[in-house]
Design an enzyme around this catalytic site. Sequence first.
Site, PDB file in Angstrom:
ATOM      1  N   ALA A 255      -9.734   5.765   3.913  1.00 50.10           N
ATOM      2  CA  ALA A 255      -9.620   6.924   4.812  1.00 50.10           C
ATOM      3  C   ALA A 255     -10.916   7.722   4.907  1.00 50.10           C
ATOM      4  O   ALA A 255     -11.589   7.979   3.907  1.00 50.10           O
ATOM      5  CB  ALA A 255      -8.485   7.858   4.393  1.00 50.10           C
ATOM      6  N   GLY A 256     -11.244   8.097   6.143  1.00 50.33           N
ATOM      7  CA  GLY A 256     -12.343   9.011   6.415  1.00 50.33           C
ATOM      8  C   GLY A 256     -13.665   8.365   6.766  1.00 50.33           C
ATOM      9  O   GLY A 256     -14.547   9.020   7.324  1.00 50.33           O
TER      10      GLY A 256
ATOM     11  N   GLY B  28      -8.351   9.362   9.414  1.00 48.17           N
ATOM     12  CA  GLY B  28      -8.740   9.436  10.812  1.00 48.17           C
ATOM     13  C   GLY B  28      -9.760  10.500  11.148  1.00 48.17           C
ATOM     14  O   GLY B  28     -10.126  10.656  12.316  1.00 48.17           O
TER      15      GLY B  28
ATOM     16  N   ASN C  67      -9.582   1.684   9.300  1.00 49.45           N
ATOM     17  CA  ASN C  67      -8.790   1.466  10.503  1.00 49.45           C
ATOM     18  C   ASN C  67      -9.371   2.230  11.690  1.00 49.45           C
ATOM     19  O   ASN C  67      -9.916   1.656  12.625  1.00 49.45           O
ATOM     20  CB  ASN C  67      -7.337   1.855  10.247  1.00 49.45           C
ATOM     21  N   SER C  68      -9.292   3.564  11.636  1.00 47.92           N
ATOM     22  CA  SER C  68      -9.670   4.379  12.799  1.00 47.92           C
ATOM     23  C   SER C  68     -11.102   4.145  13.248  1.00 47.92           C
ATOM     24  O   SER C  68     -11.378   4.100  14.452  1.00 47.92           O
ATOM     25  CB  SER C  68      -9.469   5.863  12.482  1.00 47.92           C
TER      26      SER C  68
ATOM     27  N   LYS D  79       0.874  -1.168   0.000  1.00 45.76           N
ATOM     28  CA  LYS D  79       0.000   0.000   0.000  1.00 45.76           C
ATOM     29  C   LYS D  79       0.913   1.220   0.000  1.00 45.76           C
ATOM     30  O   LYS D  79       1.624   1.485   0.971  1.00 45.76           O
ATOM     31  CB  LYS D  79      -0.921   0.023   1.213  1.00 45.76           C
TER      32      LYS D  79
END
Length: 264
Positions: free
Chosen positions: A193-194, A167, A215-216, A106
Amino acid sequence: MDNYSSLRIGGKQFSSRLMVGTGKYKSTQDMVESLSNSDTEIITVAVRRIKNDQTGDNLLEKINWKKYWMLPNTAGCVNADEAVRIAMLGRELAKLSGQEENNFVKLEVIPDKKYLLPDPIETVKAAEVLIKKGFAVLPYINADPILAKRLEELGCSTVMPLGSPIGSGQGLLNLSNIAIIIENAKVPVIIDAGIGVPSEASQAMELGADGVLINSAIAQAKNPPLMAQAINYGVKAGRQAFLAGRIKKQDFAIASSPEKNISI
């Protein structure tokens, strides 16, 4: 992609369309349970985190690498040269985990420390080098249709446009550009992301994205394993909705009950 169960990246097939990150968890136990609940098959690993880990809590030893495919990432790299070096280390980490033929990376090149937005020029430079070295490159990019097509033409295995800053939990802020990327792409489009909640993961899949990386939203939830399960359901529901096809939007109401031939 024409069915839910088949996601092909770099010549390898996966049944899950949800990729999950391994950072930011409060505990290793939370991470392990979340990975299991998500039904993911691809998990991202920050190479720098492994390389600089002095705690003895070695991520490589905590995860069953016969169950999950490692996606090393170049998080923390600020230019192309650095990203290439870290990618090479990532390939060695994959081999250490028993995945001898794993050439996935990645690609993240992020000099911007405040908003963590990827550098498109350095990303293209790094991608060119890594592809020549035999990597299956999954580049993290802004939601730029021209950049996405350029990276596809270079030979990247996917494109990974951001929904919103890493995040941030702001969801999908540039739906029109993401939709264009999906329409034009001949490689899988993974929204990265987001995304903050299952409904946003579902929305990405409803647009026609081939997958999402999260992830977050999982790691920083009050109950990460439960959130992982919820997002898993959201991804599956969104994919099925995309395949089923939504009704057309209308400017007026249309009755669902018949108005003719009704005897009273």
